[in-house]
Design a protein around this motif. Structure first.
Motif, PDB file in Angstrom:
ATOM      1  N   VAL A   1      10.993  14.788   1.245  1.00  0.00           N
ATOM      2  CA  VAL A   1      11.557  14.460  -0.077  1.00  0.00           C
ATOM      3  C   VAL A   1      12.322  13.147  -0.003  1.00  0.00           C
ATOM      4  CG1 VAL A   1      13.270  15.170  -1.781  1.00  0.00           C
ATOM      5  CG2 VAL A   1      11.618  16.833  -0.911  1.00  0.00           C
ATOM      6  N   GLN A   2      13.101  12.974   1.061  1.00  0.00           N
ATOM      7  CA  GLN A   2      13.851  11.731   1.228  1.00  0.00           C
ATOM      8  C   GLN A   2      12.918  10.536   1.329  1.00  0.00           C
ATOM      9  OE1 GLN A   2      16.521  11.807   4.556  1.00  0.00           O
ATOM     10  NE2 GLN A   2      17.151   9.682   4.323  1.00  0.00           N
ATOM     11  N   THR A   3      11.792  10.715   2.037  1.00  0.00           N
ATOM     12  CA  THR A   3      10.805   9.639   2.163  1.00  0.00           C
ATOM     13  C   THR A   3      10.272   9.227   0.798  1.00  0.00           C
ATOM     14  OG1 THR A   3      10.129  10.370   4.371  1.00  0.00           O
ATOM     15  CG2 THR A   3       8.559   9.024   3.150  1.00  0.00           C
ATOM     16  N   LEU A   4       9.924  10.215  -0.033  1.00  0.00           N
ATOM     17  CA  LEU A   4       9.413   9.899  -1.370  1.00  0.00           C
ATOM     18  C   LEU A   4      10.499   9.299  -2.244  1.00  0.00           C
ATOM     19  CD1 LEU A   4       7.014  12.862  -2.235  1.00  0.00           C
ATOM     20  CD2 LEU A   4       6.481  10.621  -1.320  1.00  0.00           C
ATOM     21  N   ASP A   5      11.740   9.757  -2.098  1.00  0.00           N
ATOM     22  CA  ASP A   5      12.842   9.182  -2.876  1.00  0.00           C
ATOM     23  C   ASP A   5      13.022   7.709  -2.553  1.00  0.00           C
ATOM     24  OD1 ASP A   5      13.406  11.503  -4.212  1.00  0.00           O
ATOM     25  OD2 ASP A   5      14.982  12.152  -2.821  1.00  0.00           O
ATOM     26  N   GLU A   6      12.868   7.379  -1.263  1.00  0.00           N
ATOM     27  CA  GLU A   6      13.089   5.993  -0.841  1.00  0.00           C
ATOM     28  C   GLU A   6      12.024   5.055  -1.386  1.00  0.00           C
ATOM     29  OE1 GLU A   6      13.105   6.323   3.351  1.00  0.00           O
ATOM     30  OE2 GLU A   6      15.172   7.081   3.486  1.00  0.00           O
TER      31      GLU A   6
ATOM     32  N   ILE B   1       5.333  13.604   9.439  1.00  0.00           N
ATOM     33  CA  ILE B   1       6.504  14.467   9.249  1.00  0.00           C
ATOM     34  C   ILE B   1       6.101  15.937   9.276  1.00  0.00           C
ATOM     35  CG2 ILE B   1       8.271  15.178   7.571  1.00  0.00           C
ATOM     36  CD1 ILE B   1       8.396  12.231   6.675  1.00  0.00           C
ATOM     37  N   PHE B   2       4.970  16.246   8.623  1.00  0.00           N
ATOM     38  CA  PHE B   2       4.526  17.637   8.522  1.00  0.00           C
ATOM     39  C   PHE B   2       3.912  18.176   9.815  1.00  0.00           C
ATOM     40  CE2 PHE B   2       3.715  17.346   3.664  1.00  0.00           C
ATOM     41  CZ  PHE B   2       5.075  17.495   3.439  1.00  0.00           C
ATOM     42  N   SER B   3       3.460  17.294  10.698  1.00  0.00           N
ATOM     43  CA  SER B   3       2.667  17.741  11.850  1.00  0.00           C
ATOM     44  C   SER B   3       3.346  18.797  12.723  1.00  0.00           C
ATOM     45  CB  SER B   3       2.249  16.533  12.699  1.00  0.00           C
ATOM     46  OG  SER B   3       3.387  15.854  13.203  1.00  0.00           O
ATOM     47  N   PRO B   4       4.692  18.754  12.949  1.00  0.00           N
ATOM     48  CA  PRO B   4       5.289  19.807  13.794  1.00  0.00           C
ATOM     49  C   PRO B   4       5.206  21.203  13.190  1.00  0.00           C
ATOM     50  CG  PRO B   4       6.751  17.904  13.616  1.00  0.00           C
ATOM     51  CD  PRO B   4       5.687  17.725  12.601  1.00  0.00           C
TER      52      PRO B   4
ATOM     53  N   GLU C   1      10.040   5.704  -4.115  1.00  0.00           N
ATOM     54  CA  GLU C   1       9.681   5.941  -5.511  1.00  0.00           C
ATOM     55  C   GLU C   1       9.894   4.704  -6.378  1.00  0.00           C
ATOM     56  OE1 GLU C   1      10.263   9.492  -8.742  1.00  0.00           O
ATOM     57  OE2 GLU C   1      11.989   8.962  -7.513  1.00  0.00           O
ATOM     58  N   SER C   2      11.051   4.085  -6.245  1.00  0.00           N
ATOM     59  CA  SER C   2      11.354   2.937  -7.089  1.00  0.00           C
ATOM     60  C   SER C   2      10.461   1.747  -6.776  1.00  0.00           C
ATOM     61  CB  SER C   2      12.830   2.535  -6.914  1.00  0.00           C
ATOM     62  OG  SER C   2      13.093   2.232  -5.550  1.00  0.00           O
ATOM     63  N   GLU C   3       9.993   1.674  -5.524  1.00  0.00           N
ATOM     64  CA  GLU C   3       9.182   0.524  -5.116  1.00  0.00           C
ATOM     65  C   GLU C   3       7.720   0.666  -5.528  1.00  0.00           C
ATOM     66  OE1 GLU C   3       7.880  -1.814  -1.008  1.00  0.00           O
ATOM     67  OE2 GLU C   3       9.380  -0.205  -0.960  1.00  0.00           O
ATOM     68  N   TYR C   4       7.186   1.913  -5.434  1.00  0.00           N
ATOM     69  CA  TYR C   4       5.747   2.104  -5.591  1.00  0.00           C
ATOM     70  C   TYR C   4       5.325   2.754  -6.899  1.00  0.00           C
ATOM     71  CZ  TYR C   4       5.312   0.973  -0.654  1.00  0.00           C
ATOM     72  OH  TYR C   4       5.345   0.344   0.549  1.00  0.00           O
ATOM     73  N   LEU C   5       6.180   3.627  -7.447  1.00  0.00           N
ATOM     74  CA  LEU C   5       5.732   4.398  -8.602  1.00  0.00           C
ATOM     75  C   LEU C   5       6.058   3.665  -9.891  1.00  0.00           C
ATOM     76  CD1 LEU C   5       6.692   8.025  -7.559  1.00  0.00           C
ATOM     77  CD2 LEU C   5       4.572   6.784  -7.208  1.00  0.00           C
TER      78      LEU C   5
ATOM     79  N   SER D   1       0.818  -1.197   0.000  1.00  0.00           N
ATOM     80  CA  SER D   1       0.000   0.000   0.000  1.00  0.00           C
ATOM     81  C   SER D   1       0.860   1.258   0.000  1.00  0.00           C
ATOM     82  CB  SER D   1      -0.912   0.000   1.229  1.00  0.00           C
ATOM     83  OG  SER D   1      -1.587   1.227   1.336  1.00  0.00           O
ATOM     84  N   VAL D   2       0.416   2.268  -0.789  1.00  0.00           N
ATOM     85  CA  VAL D   2       1.109   3.561  -0.786  1.00  0.00           C
ATOM     86  C   VAL D   2       0.483   4.517   0.211  1.00  0.00           C
ATOM     87  CG1 VAL D   2       1.928   3.408  -3.171  1.00  0.00           C
ATOM     88  CG2 VAL D   2      -0.330   4.366  -2.716  1.00  0.00           C
ATOM     89  N   ILE D   3      -0.653   4.151   0.783  1.00  0.00           N
ATOM     90  CA  ILE D   3      -1.322   5.037   1.742  1.00  0.00           C
ATOM     91  C   ILE D   3      -0.436   5.311   2.959  1.00  0.00           C
ATOM     92  CG2 ILE D   3      -3.327   5.287   3.255  1.00  0.00           C
ATOM     93  CD1 ILE D   3      -4.949   3.723   1.192  1.00  0.00           C
ATOM     94  N   PRO D   4       0.307   4.319   3.477  1.00  0.00           N
ATOM     95  CA  PRO D   4       1.186   4.632   4.621  1.00  0.00           C
ATOM     96  C   PRO D   4       2.222   5.715   4.313  1.00  0.00           C
ATOM     97  CG  PRO D   4       0.882   2.267   4.453  1.00  0.00           C
ATOM     98  CD  PRO D   4       0.265   2.856   3.233  1.00  0.00           C
ATOM     99  N   ILE D   5       2.560   5.880   3.034  1.00  0.00           N
ATOM    100  CA  ILE D   5       3.502   6.954   2.674  1.00  0.00           C
ATOM    101  C   ILE D   5       2.899   8.303   3.024  1.00  0.00           C
ATOM    102  CG2 ILE D   5       4.752   8.036   0.769  1.00  0.00           C
ATOM    103  CD1 ILE D   5       4.603   5.335  -0.682  1.00  0.00           C
ATOM    104  N   ILE D   6       1.615   8.468   2.682  1.00  0.00           N
ATOM    105  CA  ILE D   6       0.936   9.725   2.986  1.00  0.00           C
ATOM    106  C   ILE D   6       0.798   9.896   4.499  1.00  0.00           C
ATOM    107  CG2 ILE D   6      -1.168  11.056   2.648  1.00  0.00           C
ATOM    108  CD1 ILE D   6       0.594  10.692   0.162  1.00  0.00           C
TER     109      ILE D   6
END
Length: 615
Positions: free
Chosen positions: A601-606, A32-35, A608-612, A21-26
């Motif tokens: 950005v690092q999270t999405l980079d990690e 990450i954004f909450s602070p 990207e190859s697996e999910y996109l 699932s890609v939902i856990p990424i969001i």
């Protein structure tokens, strides 16, 4: 209906196992954004917004998706703050007892295993922001629920649309809630879950009307029809579920809610789901619409649609994060680093003074990096003053202005005495031409003032990023710069005075003339005009050169040394490099946002190859 069925088939084909699932990424990005949530509010993460009128059954739907009682209940408005609900599927692993737990964003690390206490915490946090008498607040509550029994999804439960204010609610409560809801559902990354009760007029549903306003094409709206079991006998919502009344590309799902009596009697979620399953199985109409009925179908549909939606928007989201990161990096550069040592501060001061002088010279010479295409700037304006304004002003000066023929005749007669002159006498000419040439002084001094004004404007426009941090230095620098340019004006004025002064004419050779006074006057006028033209050309050439030498070029040559003498002093550095009080706070805040964006950005980079999918 065909379009809806086609879309549904795509969803089924695109459905993924929970493990991929890609939902856990969001969910991870939200954590990450909450602070710094307020600073990144413009970044729209994919989520499902739950919209419905008061008592539409929103809360029951959410609790059924979770399988737990955890939301505030009552006959009045229950949801008074947006509740961001992250459902996280936790696969069973050895050593994991499979217990479900909840964690609030404002209480990181504290896990709630008792969901009654989750409800109490939601109510306490709501009262903290919205008061205890039914007030409403836009500030979000973040809640994560981890369970082996849920599908991954992110939902935001929004306050129910209400018509009549109660308690501490303002008279415009309906407009405020609608505005709050629209702020969520207008976002293109938001899937709208429009909840409408079947025991009301579905065609005029508040939720569907608001969804249509935010999503005119119906391409990101899912309809949920609640309370199907309490519709009037002989009626059903079949046409709605089939999308024949209000078409939605993502379709509809019908559900059966627990009644207030069920809740009061503590009827379990399992019993409620079993009742719902039997109701749809035994119903003569709904038993043929099994793919559109029931909480399990709704959970599956939401999961699949959100999965597909996230995969579609992730590349754009990554691009937006990179763009924001670059913008934040530029802003952080403006605030600079904290300087600890004396040597660092001295180096910073010298660097600022040097950059300022370089920027000033570049602006004068037309080498500035920011060249306007709309208007003249810098040295180009000085050139325009010399070649257009100054030349035109000189040309407009009439050498014979305020000098009548009678004036000239009188001057000639006074110079010849009792005798008749064979030649035009030189004394009246010299007196007359001296008086008229003096008229050139004002345009020359006006030209000097114009250039002075331009240099002051350029000094204020010099863009040195670091100066924004140090208001005391900026003020002192402007003072030194202003005095320096004013002091440079004085020698330029003296030079211009001298230029005008050295143009009294030398002795002219005599000209023969007739005895007619008219001819004498004409000859004198011609001499005045001829000599004035010569003087004007000299002034037109020498005054700009003098201004450039004594004012402009002098500033370029000596400004840096003047700054060093006046500002770069040991006992002055601390005072000059005092920052605005808010600069340090802004630096910390922007640095925090920068770190958050880097992590995102690092999270999405990690992943990207697996999910996109490959492009």
């Amino acid at each position: 209906m065909g379009e809806e069925a086609s879309f549904s088939n795509k969803n089924v084909a695109a459905s993924t196992t929970i493990g991929s699932s890609v939902i856990p990424i969001i969910n991870r990005l939200q954590d990450i954004f909450s602070p710094v949530d307020g600073e990144l509010s413009k970044i729209s993460l994919p989520q499902v917004a739950v919209v419905g009128s008061q008592s539409s059954g929103k809360s029951s739907v959410l609790e059924a998706l979770v399988g737990r009682d955890f939301l505030p209940r009552g006959c009045d408005i229950c949801t008074r703050r947006p509740l961001a609900l992250m459902l996280v599927n936790r696969p069973r692993n050895p050593g994991d007892d499979g217990r479900e737990w909840a964690e609030f964003r404002h209480l990181p690390g504290k896990r709630f295993f008792d969901f009654t206490k989750v409800r109490q915490e939601i109510m306490a946090e709501t009262n903290k922001e919205a008061g205890s008498n039914r007030g409403v607040s836009e500030k979000q509550i973040g809640l994560k629920i981890s369970s082996p029994n849920v599908l991954n999804m992110t939902l935001v439960d929004l306050p129910g649309i209400t018509k009549v204010p109660v308690g501490d609610q303002p008279t415009d409560i309906e407009a405020r809630i609608r505005k709050m809801i629209m702020a969520y559902i207008r976002q293109e990354n938001c899937i709208i879950l429009a909840v409408s009760p079947a025991n009301s007029d579905l065609a005029t549903s508040d939720a569907l009307q608001m969804a249509r306003e935010a999503d005119p094409t119906g391409s990101r709206t899912i309809g949920v029809i609640t309370k199907l079991d309490i519709m009037d006998r002989g009626t059903n919502a079949c046409n709605f579920l089939l999308g024949k009344v209000v078409p939605l590309r993502l379709g509809y799902v019908g559900v059966v809610n627990r009644s207030q009596e069920d809740i009061n009697k503590n009827r379990s979620m399992q019993d409620a789901l079993a009742y719902e399953k039997n109701f749809f199985r035994d119903h003569p109409v709904y038993n043929g619409l099994s793919d559109r009925c029931g909480i399990p179908q709704l959970a599956k549909k939401l999961n699949q649609i959100l999965e597909q939606h996230i995969r579609m928007v992730l590349p754009g989201l990554k691009s937006e994060l990179h763009s924001r990161l670059n913008a934040v990096a530029k802003e952080l550069q403006k605030y600079g680093d904290v300087m600890e040592s004396k040597a660092e501060k001295e180096t910073m001061l010298l660097n600022i003074l040097t950059k300022y002088c370089e920027a000033f010279s570049a602006m004068v010479d037309g080498r500035s990096q920011e060249i306007s295409t709309k208007e003249l700037s810098g040295g180009a304006r000085i050139r325009y003053i010399f070649q257009s304004i100054f030349v035109k002003t000189l040309e407009e000066v009439d050498p014979c202005q305020d000098l009548t023929d009678e004036d000239i005749r009188t001057a000639i007669q006074n110079a010849t005495g009792p005798r008749n002159a064979l030649f035009v006498p030189e004394v009246p000419f010299e007196v007359l031409v001296r008086r008229q040439i003096a008229r050139l002084l004002d345009p020359c001094l006006q030209c000097l003032r114009f250039v002075y004004d331009e240099l002051i404007k350029m000094s204020h426009a010099c863009a040195v990023t670091e100066l924004q941090r140090f208001p005391v230095l900026r003020r002192h620098l402007d003072d030194v710069m202003g005095k320096f340019i004013r002091d440079s004006v004085r020698p330029a004025e003296r030079m211009i005075d001298s230029l005008i002064e050295i143009e009294p004419p030398s002795i002219l050779g005599p000209l023969e003339m007739t005895e007619q006074e008219a001819v004498e006057i004409l000859v004198t006028k011609l001499l005045l005009q001829s000599y004035y033209d010569v003087v004007r050309k000299n002034v037109q050439d020498l005054v700009p050169k003098s201004i450039m030498h004594f004012l402009v070029n002098h500033a370029k040559r000596n400004l840096h040394n003047t700054f060093i003498q006046k500002l770069y002093r040991e006992n002055h550095v601390e005072e000059l490099l005092q920052e605005h009080d808010e600069v340090a706070a802004n630096r910390r805040q922007v640095k925090e946002v920068s770190l958050v964006l880097q992590q995102a950005v690092q999270t999405l980079d990690e992943v990207e190859s697996e999910y996109l999918p490959e492009t």
